[in-house]
Enzyme design. Structure first.
Site, short mmCIF file in Angstrom:
data_model
loop_
_atom_site.label_atom_id
_atom_site.label_comp_id
_atom_site.label_asym_id
_atom_site.label_seq_id
_atom_site.Cartn_x
_atom_site.Cartn_y
_atom_site.Cartn_z
N HIS A 145 -54.09 43.34 34.98
CA HIS A 145 -54.59 44.21 36.01
C HIS A 145 -55.99 43.58 36.57
O HIS A 145 -56.80 43.20 35.80
CB HIS A 145 -55.11 45.74 35.69
CG HIS A 145 -53.85 46.49 34.89
ND1 HIS A 145 -53.18 47.37 35.80
CD2 HIS A 145 -53.47 46.51 33.88
CE1 HIS A 145 -52.35 47.91 35.18
NE2 HIS A 145 -52.35 47.26 33.94
N ARG A 148 -57.49 44.14 39.68
CA ARG A 148 -58.40 45.10 40.24
C ARG A 148 -58.64 44.85 41.96
O ARG A 148 -59.35 45.74 42.71
CB ARG A 148 -59.62 45.33 39.68
CG ARG A 148 -59.59 45.76 38.16
CD ARG A 148 -58.69 46.96 37.94
NE ARG A 148 -58.92 47.63 36.64
CZ ARG A 148 -57.94 48.29 35.99
NH1 ARG A 148 -56.87 48.70 36.77
NH2 ARG A 148 -58.09 48.65 34.80
N ASN A 188 -51.29 48.57 40.66
CA ASN A 188 -52.09 49.80 40.78
C ASN A 188 -53.50 49.58 41.48
O ASN A 188 -54.67 49.58 40.74
CB ASN A 188 -52.14 50.57 39.46
CG ASN A 188 -52.68 49.90 38.55
OD1 ASN A 188 -52.56 48.57 38.48
ND2 ASN A 188 -52.97 50.50 37.39
N ASP A 244 -46.63 50.60 37.09
CA ASP A 244 -47.29 50.63 35.75
C ASP A 244 -48.56 51.53 35.98
O ASP A 244 -49.37 51.45 37.02
CB ASP A 244 -47.74 49.47 35.30
CG ASP A 244 -48.87 49.09 34.12
OD1 ASP A 244 -48.24 49.80 33.30
OD2 ASP A 244 -49.82 48.65 34.07
N HIS A 260 -43.65 51.88 32.47
CA HIS A 260 -44.68 52.35 31.68
C HIS A 260 -44.37 53.48 30.93
O HIS A 260 -44.04 54.60 31.36
CB HIS A 260 -45.84 52.77 32.71
CG HIS A 260 -46.92 53.70 31.75
ND1 HIS A 260 -48.28 53.04 31.58
CD2 HIS A 260 -47.18 54.81 31.61
CE1 HIS A 260 -48.81 54.01 30.89
NE2 HIS A 260 -48.08 55.06 30.66
N HIS A 315 -45.77 47.50 27.02
CA HIS A 315 -46.81 47.86 26.06
C HIS A 315 -46.13 48.89 24.79
O HIS A 315 -46.58 50.00 24.94
CB HIS A 315 -48.16 48.38 26.40
CG HIS A 315 -48.11 49.12 27.74
ND1 HIS A 315 -47.20 50.18 27.85
CD2 HIS A 315 -48.98 49.24 28.96
CE1 HIS A 315 -47.49 50.89 28.95
NE2 HIS A 315 -48.56 50.06 29.55
N ASP A 347 -51.92 43.44 28.93
CA ASP A 347 -52.38 44.66 29.63
C ASP A 347 -53.81 44.68 29.91
O ASP A 347 -54.68 45.62 29.81
CB ASP A 347 -51.97 46.08 28.87
CG ASP A 347 -52.12 46.99 29.82
OD1 ASP A 347 -52.26 47.09 30.70
OD2 ASP A 347 -52.00 48.23 29.07
N HIS A 380 -62.98 47.39 33.33
CA HIS A 380 -63.64 48.59 33.74
C HIS A 380 -65.27 48.40 33.73
O HIS A 380 -65.43 47.62 32.84
CB HIS A 380 -63.33 49.89 32.98
CG HIS A 380 -61.90 50.37 33.26
ND1 HIS A 380 -61.54 50.71 34.52
CD2 HIS A 380 -60.97 50.54 32.33
CE1 HIS A 380 -60.33 51.22 34.11
NE2 HIS A 380 -59.63 51.09 32.99
#
EC number: 3.5.2.3
Length: 442
Positions: free
Chosen positions: A74, A76, A106, A163, A190, A249, A322, A326
């Site tokens: 990811h 972002r 996402n 995902d 997922h 995952h 994965d 954050h």
């Protein structure tokens, strides 16, 4: 683009069956020669560095391997670049030895159209390793209507996934598998029945009970895996297609066993395991440590050992991070409110070598295969995951004996949300080369 000559290293390339001393010449972004020691060192009596090589790397005592491939990251961007950007995320990837990464959809907005995919893959985003992407399996990742798989593949999609969200409706998942089978790409799922996980923030079990938190049962994962396998079997029997399901995952023994049985039955099922799921258990949450909160959650030790067993016996096809960055303020709140996810690109190789190789006796060549050739094969990255002549000059050079500790404060990612700050690692990346360009030096 300079020639790069790598001398004196132990070349480990599972795809070509090579494990021994070799010298490597990289030219014009490709592997130009792989030779026994001494062959490439002189050309017409002159040192090769003076004749054809502008960059010489002495890899004595090091392993020279195909650049690592991560099929699940990811980054972002767009929409949440305060957490990560394509530029910073791929810099972290390079530091971890990865030369190819596959971005999840996402983002904000969701990557579900040709225009959004082209924007993400544009060179102006600043990726320093090769960036691929899996756009959304359904529009908006809402699970209602599949996206335009043909057009998205035309501009670079290597698979499709929602995902972070499962495709729950049988009709929609079936349509996704059929459409993807028609163009020869996987659907990555997922596996979480969200109808069973509302309000849950960790694994169901004694630790959740002690902390007073609602827990996700193993059945929430396994039921979706079992449903998807039934769909695969039905499509093969009634449509004459052979769809490719990739389970993301995997974290539970029950889901792992379902995958194992499906593979024995000849269905095209692949799967990945993340380093945190073969390294940690839910005990790592301690007193509500949000850096140990992810989805799927950390499980108990029996599940952790089942992940290792799957990696050892070949049920698992690849290791994927994965990587889910954050911001600090997002993780610094109540456990149930904090977002799921941890960073992982810079710690994956060190954990795999420590836990799988040193701790469980997995040969280094198998670790490399799980992180290069096999993930490249899942998404059909031709010329990557190997160092055969004419393949892309994607290389990682690492010291397999180096013991070190990961320092989150020195991460090249924008975010620091990791349960592995200060954790011991084995195997330090010394250089990463992507298409002949040195993108990281340790």
């Amino acid at each position: 683009m300079s020639d790069v000559l790598i001398l004196n290293g132990r070349l480990v390339d599972p795809a070509s069956g090579v494990d021994g001393e070799r010298d490597l010449l990289l030219r014009h972004g490709r592997v130009a020669a792989v030779e026994m020691p001494g062959v490439l060192r002189a050309v017409k009596g002159k040192e090769i560095g003076k004749e054809i090589g502008k960059e010489i790397i002495d890899a004595k005592g090091m392993i020279v391997a195909p650049g690592l491939v991560d099929v699940h990251v990811h980054l972002r961007e767009p929409g949440q670049t305060y957490k990560e950007s394509i530029k910073t995320g791929t810099a972290a990837a390079a530091a971890g030895g990865f030369t190819s990464v596959v971005a999840m959809p996402n983002t904000l907005p969701v990557n579900d159209s040709v225009e959004k995919l082209e924007w993400m893959l544009d060179a102006s985003r600043g990726a320093c390793v090769k960036l691929f992407a899996m756009p959304a399996a359904t529009f908006g990742s809402l699970g209602e209507e599949i996206t335009d798989y043909h057009e998205l593949q035309r501009v670079g999609a290597v698979g499709f996934t929602d995902d972070g969200k499962p495709v729950l409706h049988d009709r929609v998942m079936r349509a996704a598998l059929v459409a993807a089978a028609g163009i020869g790409v996987p659907v990555s799922q997922h596996a979480e029945d969200t109808r069973l996980t509302g309000g849950c923030s960790m694994n169901a079990g004694p630790v959740a009970f002690r902390l007073g938190l609602r827990g996700m049962t193993v059945e929430a994962e396994s039921k979706i895996v079992e449903r998807d396998i039934r769909l695969l079997r039905d499509i093969e029997q009634h449509d004459g297609l052979r769809p490719h399901l990739h389970v993301q995952h995997v974290s539970t023994a029950k889901a792992m066993e379902a995958i194992r049985q499906a593979r024995r039955a000849g269905l095209h099922v692949t799967c990945e395991v993340a380093p945190h799921h073969f390294t940690l258990t839910d005990e790592a949450i301690g007193e509500y440590d949000t850096n140990a909160k992810m989805n799927p959650p950390l499980r108990n030790d029996a599940d952790r050992m089942a992940m290792i067993a799957g990696l050892m016996d070949g049920t698992v096809d690849c290791i994927a991070t994965d990587h889910a960055p954050h911001a600090l303020f997002e993780k610094e709140q109540e456990f149930e409110r904090a977002p799921n996810g941890i960073t992982g690109l810079e710690t994956a190789l060190g954990l795999a070598l420590r836990v799988l190789h040193k701790g469980n006796g997995m040969p280094i060549s198998r670790v490399i295969e799980l992180m290069s050739a096999q993930p490249a094969g899942i998404v059909s990255l031709e010329g990557r995951g190997t160092l055969k002549v004419d393949s892309f000059a994607d290389v990682v050079i690492f010291d397999p004996a180096a013991e070190w500790s990961f320092a989150a404060a020195k991460s090249l990612s924008k975010s620091r949300n990791t349960p592995f700050d200060g954790a011991p690692m084995l195997g330090r990346v010394m250089a990463t080369i992507c298409e002949g360009v040195i993108v990281y030096r340790g």
